[in-house]
Design an enzyme around this catalytic site. Structure first.
Site, mmCIF file in Angstrom:
data_model
loop_
_atom_site.group_PDB
_atom_site.id
_atom_site.type_symbol
_atom_site.label_atom_id
_atom_site.label_comp_id
_atom_site.label_asym_id
_atom_site.label_seq_id
_atom_site.Cartn_x
_atom_site.Cartn_y
_atom_site.Cartn_z
ATOM 1 N N ASN A 163 -5.601 8.961 20.403
ATOM 2 C CA ASN A 163 -5.512 10.313 20.963
ATOM 3 C C ASN A 163 -6.856 11.029 20.954
ATOM 4 O O ASN A 163 -7.227 11.710 21.915
ATOM 5 C CB ASN A 163 -4.482 11.140 20.178
ATOM 6 C CG ASN A 163 -3.063 10.706 20.472
ATOM 7 O OD1 ASN A 163 -2.815 9.998 21.444
ATOM 8 N ND2 ASN A 163 -2.131 11.119 19.627
ATOM 9 N N ASP A 218 10.181 -8.614 -26.092
ATOM 10 C CA ASP A 218 9.830 -8.507 -24.676
ATOM 11 C C ASP A 218 9.090 -7.210 -24.338
ATOM 12 O O ASP A 218 8.621 -7.051 -23.210
ATOM 13 C CB ASP A 218 11.094 -8.578 -23.808
ATOM 14 C CG ASP A 218 11.790 -9.926 -23.906
ATOM 15 O OD1 ASP A 218 11.092 -10.950 -23.817
ATOM 16 O OD2 ASP A 218 13.020 -9.946 -24.086
ATOM 17 N N ASN A 222 3.738 17.359 19.342
ATOM 18 C CA ASN A 222 3.652 16.835 17.987
ATOM 19 C C ASN A 222 4.938 17.096 17.201
ATOM 20 O O ASN A 222 5.396 16.255 16.432
ATOM 21 C CB ASN A 222 2.454 17.451 17.262
ATOM 22 C CG ASN A 222 2.045 16.653 16.046
ATOM 23 O OD1 ASN A 222 1.728 15.472 16.149
ATOM 24 N ND2 ASN A 222 2.059 17.298 14.884
ATOM 25 N N GLU A 282 1.529 15.049 8.921
ATOM 26 C CA GLU A 282 2.296 15.884 7.994
ATOM 27 C C GLU A 282 3.604 15.253 7.539
ATOM 28 O O GLU A 282 4.160 15.621 6.508
ATOM 29 C CB GLU A 282 2.579 17.254 8.612
ATOM 30 C CG GLU A 282 3.425 17.235 9.875
ATOM 31 C CD GLU A 282 2.626 16.902 11.122
ATOM 32 O OE1 GLU A 282 3.238 16.653 12.156
ATOM 33 O OE2 GLU A 282 1.372 16.886 11.056
ATOM 34 N N ASP A 335 12.567 -14.304 -19.713
ATOM 35 C CA ASP A 335 13.053 -15.090 -20.829
ATOM 36 C C ASP A 335 14.220 -15.929 -20.316
ATOM 37 O O ASP A 335 14.763 -15.658 -19.248
ATOM 38 C CB ASP A 335 13.504 -14.162 -21.968
ATOM 39 C CG ASP A 335 13.685 -14.897 -23.276
ATOM 40 O OD1 ASP A 335 13.553 -16.129 -23.281
ATOM 41 O OD2 ASP A 335 13.977 -14.242 -24.293
ATOM 42 N N ASP A 378 7.295 14.230 15.698
ATOM 43 C CA ASP A 378 7.610 14.202 14.266
ATOM 44 C C ASP A 378 9.106 14.053 14.035
ATOM 45 O O ASP A 378 9.548 13.294 13.156
ATOM 46 C CB ASP A 378 7.116 15.484 13.585
ATOM 47 C CG ASP A 378 5.626 15.454 13.303
ATOM 48 O OD1 ASP A 378 5.023 14.385 13.451
ATOM 49 O OD2 ASP A 378 5.060 16.510 12.952
ATOM 50 N N ASP A 385 14.998 -8.337 -22.544
ATOM 51 C CA ASP A 385 15.868 -7.337 -23.163
ATOM 52 C C ASP A 385 15.686 -7.195 -24.665
ATOM 53 O O ASP A 385 16.397 -6.431 -25.309
ATOM 54 C CB ASP A 385 17.332 -7.658 -22.861
ATOM 55 C CG ASP A 385 17.763 -9.011 -23.421
ATOM 56 O OD1 ASP A 385 16.916 -9.718 -24.007
ATOM 57 O OD2 ASP A 385 18.955 -9.360 -23.272
#
Length: 905
Positions: A700, A636, A725, A317, A359, A729, A632
């Site tokens: 697990n 381009d 858990n 999660e 460039d 987390d 730029d």
């Protein structure tokens, strides 16, 4: 391209009514004469007065497009919480509501599981929302520094640049190549005006626009004298009068129905693929665990609760939060370097590039072009060449680039010593022009002096100028431009190019076509009169920046419209190695297959058109390279779109900034190197969580299956698993702020979904080995210490059984937290953790705080209330041995994995 704000839905009906009147205004203006258009809009050829501007703004509104699908606060909150993982958790919480609260006696109601699951959802969603908001705010502050403007003309104010949102209906707008159309306009003057309408129609070919009254009864977009907000001037110049602004534009009407969801990148696809693998893995394994426990234990309710807790444990999660936070953190870090990340995913893509195409001008050079010499064909200084070049640059109304500015500056500097320069503007007036385009690579103006003499003056790339010139001024005489003279010209130019000079040629032609009929065809049989040479010195930082990029695995390739000799000179000075230079004309003669091979070896491509630049980038990408492009100019835009990451600067033309993913407020490769490193850090921390989650989940489940098959009771209560858990987390929250090994940052990193499954199969079972040894330890040694040495199957007293189970579950509860949390430190680096590589202070603190907190729980009243018992001191000796052996085995497996696959992450 335009400013966007949220649409107040209460105004929708009013907007629909407005649309009808706007459509009628477009039709009337398209068909009417200019005098009728001026009268309709209460304007004039010189625009509006300041008072009329205020009235128009009040009547028609600001030039701001509203957008139904704008990300409101509520929508961003919803998006932060809604993803497949949180939906699974919410579903599991609902099931738990029934199993723990609704369907049980009042005395047995247990809210803990539901509260913990909702807490997980809140932590993940709130952190994701906060980080997205932070990065968005940082980008907004920088975007405010970049203001897109348009040239407008008003009575009493003349022509000036103003922000797009200040434009009103009736304003006179000046447009040239590279500009984006700021509103819907009627063309009132135009010269060779070609506009790309692909943003509205999807068609790639530009269309020509003219000022003539339209007789077309078809779509607005097909009317040759109308141009629309969001489209782009490809070539030519124009004046137009604004017919509609903001929501009243064609684009504004379409925006209400646009679904502006960003394109899914390869990285997002990879994350999504892993996410669904984990979800499918959970959906397969949870029923197996449920039925296995139900059959072996006989308690189906308990089996269901355990299966729910396993589902919670297998649901990553925190993945959306970790991904978003890592990207957002990278964006915020880059904002401090004055780099704007327009799309969060661009951070990761930036870190993945292994080739940077750019460039030459302004990236490797100072972007401060200076006119050095104005020479005749022999190479002698000649003021006439500068005068003709000045007239061309001064009077052209297209995109004034650095070359034009340098010519004008030099003429102004010398006007006191060269009288002819000072009187040029007085003596000559412009009567027409043929604007620049990238196919011809030249531009022309037509001027007339006071005696009625008409001259066409053309300047452009030397090779192109030689093709349109048949005569040459040589030693004071006009003679034929023979092959011998062409060789003289090219040798002189090559010598100047070798010194790093950029050279353009100037030609003239007396009395071309009659006034009003000038066109490209007049650019022929001209008289070549000389050269203008320019110098744009390399930046001092260019050579070290290129070496730094090379050191981090990024090759630099030059794709320039300039000629090969100038490109070679600059590249020699900044340390770009090359064997030979290929030209755009060379590219056109070979197939994509041949170009794929060539592009790998060649570092300089010169005299490249926009489409040729994009083609080189595309073949590099097809060859499994991740390519960035930095540019730029209008030439381009195609390359910026084609690249994995388009990079532009704040003073770029509109279309370049719109096409870019990343905008630099300083045009500096060293800043770009910092962005690449930040992208790699971002990727590293995301892949850490993904791989440790996948491997941990795999291990697990394997451990749980073994326990479910052989233990006569649940190895851990469902509440224990869910609490475990939650704390795990929380310890993962700091992963986006973790340190990254220097070695990891030295090479580009690309997303490889297949590596996750390989990693899971290698690393996952290592934890299962020690989970199983813990089962054996608890079952045969630790738990019997509390039951007089009896094993569980020998017990008959329910209280003793409960004690046995409580001690067993407490032992696995603590060991699981130690191993699951320490695996973060094992997987975050291929080195030996804590010795050769240390995690960040934040991550170290959270992980060890989580371990300490979970270890203490069995010794507290809280532990007793949830069915855990205090553990004996001897347990911690065994635990220490188990963890040391686990980390040793994990390190050995890591080394074997790296030896086989090259990288850990």
């Amino acid at each position: 391209m335009k400013k966007i704000k949220n649409l107040d839905k209460s105004n929708v009906v009013k907007e629909v009514a407005k649309r009808a009147s706007v459509d009628q205004r477009l039709i009337t203006s398209s068909k009417g004469s200019l005098e009728q258009v001026y009268a309709l809009l209460e304007s004039s050829e010189e625009g509006k007065t300041s008072k009329q501007v205020q009235v128009a703004r009040e009547l028609y509104g600001e030039n701001v497009v509203t957008y139904n699908k704008g990300h409101s606060l509520f929508k961003r909150l919803v998006q932060a919480f809604i993803n497949p993982f949180t939906m699974i958790l919410i579903a599991l919480a609902l099931v738990s509501v029934f199993t723990d609260i609704v369907l049980v006696e009042a005395s047995e109601k247990n809210y803990a599981t539901v509260i913990i699951i909702i807490t997980m959802v809140l932590i993940s969603g709130v952190l994701r929302f906060v980080q997205e908001t932070r990065s968005g705010n940082a980008a907004e502050k920088l975007l405010e520094m970049i203001e897109t403007t348009a040239g407008i003309e008003r009575i009493g104010e003349g022509t000036k640049e103003i922000p797009l949102d200040e434009i009103v209906v009736g304003d006179i707008v000046h447009l040239s190549a590279g500009d984006m159309i700021p509103a819907d306009i009627r063309i009132i003057q135009a010269k060779d005006l070609f506009i790309s309408q692909s943003s509205l129609t999807g068609e790639s070919e530009p269309v020509e626009k003219t000022p003539q009254q339209s007789i077309n009864e078809g779509s607005f977009l097909d009317r040759e004298n109308l141009a629309f907000m969001g489209t782009t001037v490809i070539s030519g110049y124009s004046k137009g009068i604004v017919l509609a602004t903001g929501d009243g534009t064609v684009f504004g009407g379409m925006a209400q129905e646009l679904n502006d969801e960003p394109t899914v990148t390869s990285f997002e696809e990879g994350v999504n693929a892993v996410s669904w693998v984990l979800i499918k893995f959970m959906m397969v394994m949870v029923p197996v665990v449920f039925f296995l426990n139900g059959i072996t234990k006989g308690n189906w309710i308990e089996a269901l609760l355990f299966a729910i807790s396993i589902a919670v444990g297998l649901t990553p999660e925190m993945l959306p939060m970790i991904v978003t936070t890592s990207l957002a953190k990278g964006a915020v870090a880059m904002s401090k370097q004055k780099v704007i990340i327009k799309n969060l995913n661009s951070i990761q893509n930036l870190g993945a590039i292994d080739i940077l195409c750019t460039d030459k001008t302004g990236t490797l050079t100072e972007d401060k072009v200076r006119l050095q010499y104005h020479l005749d064909i022999d190479g002698n200084r000649d003021p006439r060449v500068l005068r003709y070049g000045f007239l061309n640059s001064y009077y052209q109304t297209g995109l004034k680039n650095l070359i034009d500015i340098a010519i004008i500056d030099k003429a102004m500097e010398l006007k006191d010593t060269e009288p002819s320069l000072g009187s040029s503007i007085i003596d000559w007036k412009k009567i027409d022009e043929v604007p620049f385009d990238f196919a011809r690579r030249r531009m022309s103006v037509v001027v007339e002096n006071q005696s009625g003499k008409i001259e066409m003056i053309t300047k452009g790339a030397v090779e192109e100028m030689l093709t349109i010139s048949s005569l040459v001024e040589y030693k004071g005489e006009i003679v034929e431009l023979t092959e011998e003279k062409k060789k003289l010209v090219l040798n002189t130019v090559r010598s100047l190019n070798d010194d790093g000079m950029r050279v353009i040629a100037v030609s003239r032609k007396t009395d071309p076509s009659p006034v009003g009929e000038f066109s490209v065809k007049d650019e022929s049989e001209m008289v070549l009169i000389g050269y203008l040479t320019f110098f744009d010195p390399p930046k001092e930082s260019a050579a070290p920046a290129i070496q730094t990029l090379r050191d981090i695995g990024v090759a630099v390739k030059i794709l320039t419209g300039d000629n090969e000799d100038v490109a070679k000179s600059v590249c020699r000075q900044v340390g770009i190695e090359f064997d030979r230079v290929y030209l755009g004309s060379d590219i056109d003669r070979i197939s994509d297959k041949e170009l794929t091979i060539l592009a790998e070896k060649v570092n300089i491509f010169a005299k490249m058109s926009p489409s040729q630049k994009a083609r080189v980038i595309n073949v590099l990408r097809q060859n499994n390279h991740s390519v960035g492009y930095m540019g730029d100019g209008i030439n381009d835009a195609a390359a910026l779109e084609a690249a994995d990451v388009g990079i532009s600067v704040d003073n770029a033309v509109d279309i370049a900034k719109e096409s870019a993913d990343v905008i630099l407020l300083e045009k500096d490769l060293m800043i770009l190197e910092k962005g690449i490193i930040e992208g790699r850090k971002t990727y590293a921390n995301m892949i850490k969580y993904i791989k440790m989650t996948a491997s941990s989940n795999f291990g697990n489940v394997f451990s749980v299956l073994v326990a479910s098959a052989f233990l006569p009771f649940m190895p851990m209560a469902s509440l224990h698993l869910i609490l475990l858990n939650l704390i795990y987390d929380i310890s993962c929250i700091a992963i986006p702020w973790d340190n990254v090994d220097e070695e990891f940052l030295e090479k580009p990193k690309e997303w490889d979904a297949s590596s996750v499954s390989k990693f899971m199969l290698w690393i996952g079972p290592t934890s299962s080995v020690f989970d199983i040894t813990t089962y054996l330890l608890m079952y045969f040694i630790i738990s019997p210490m509390f039951t007089g040495g009896l094993l569980f199957h020998q017990l008959t007293d329910p209280k003793m059984m409960a004690v046995y189970i409580a001690v067993f579950q407490a032992g696995w509860f603590v060991e699981s937290m130690w191993s699951q949390t320490l695996v973060i430190h094992m997987i975050r680096t291929p080195k030996i953790p804590f010795i050769q590589s240390r995690a960040s202070v934040e991550l170290t603190f959270l992980t060890f705080a989580a371990i300490a907190f979970l270890t203490v729980i069995p010794f507290t009243a809280i532990g007793g209330s949830i069915g855990l018992a205090p553990l004996p001191k001897i347990y911690f000796l065994y635990l220490t041995i188990t963890i040391v052996l686990y980390m040793t085995l994990a390190q050995i497996v890591k080394n074997l994995y790296v030896r086989k696959y090259g990288d850990l992450l």
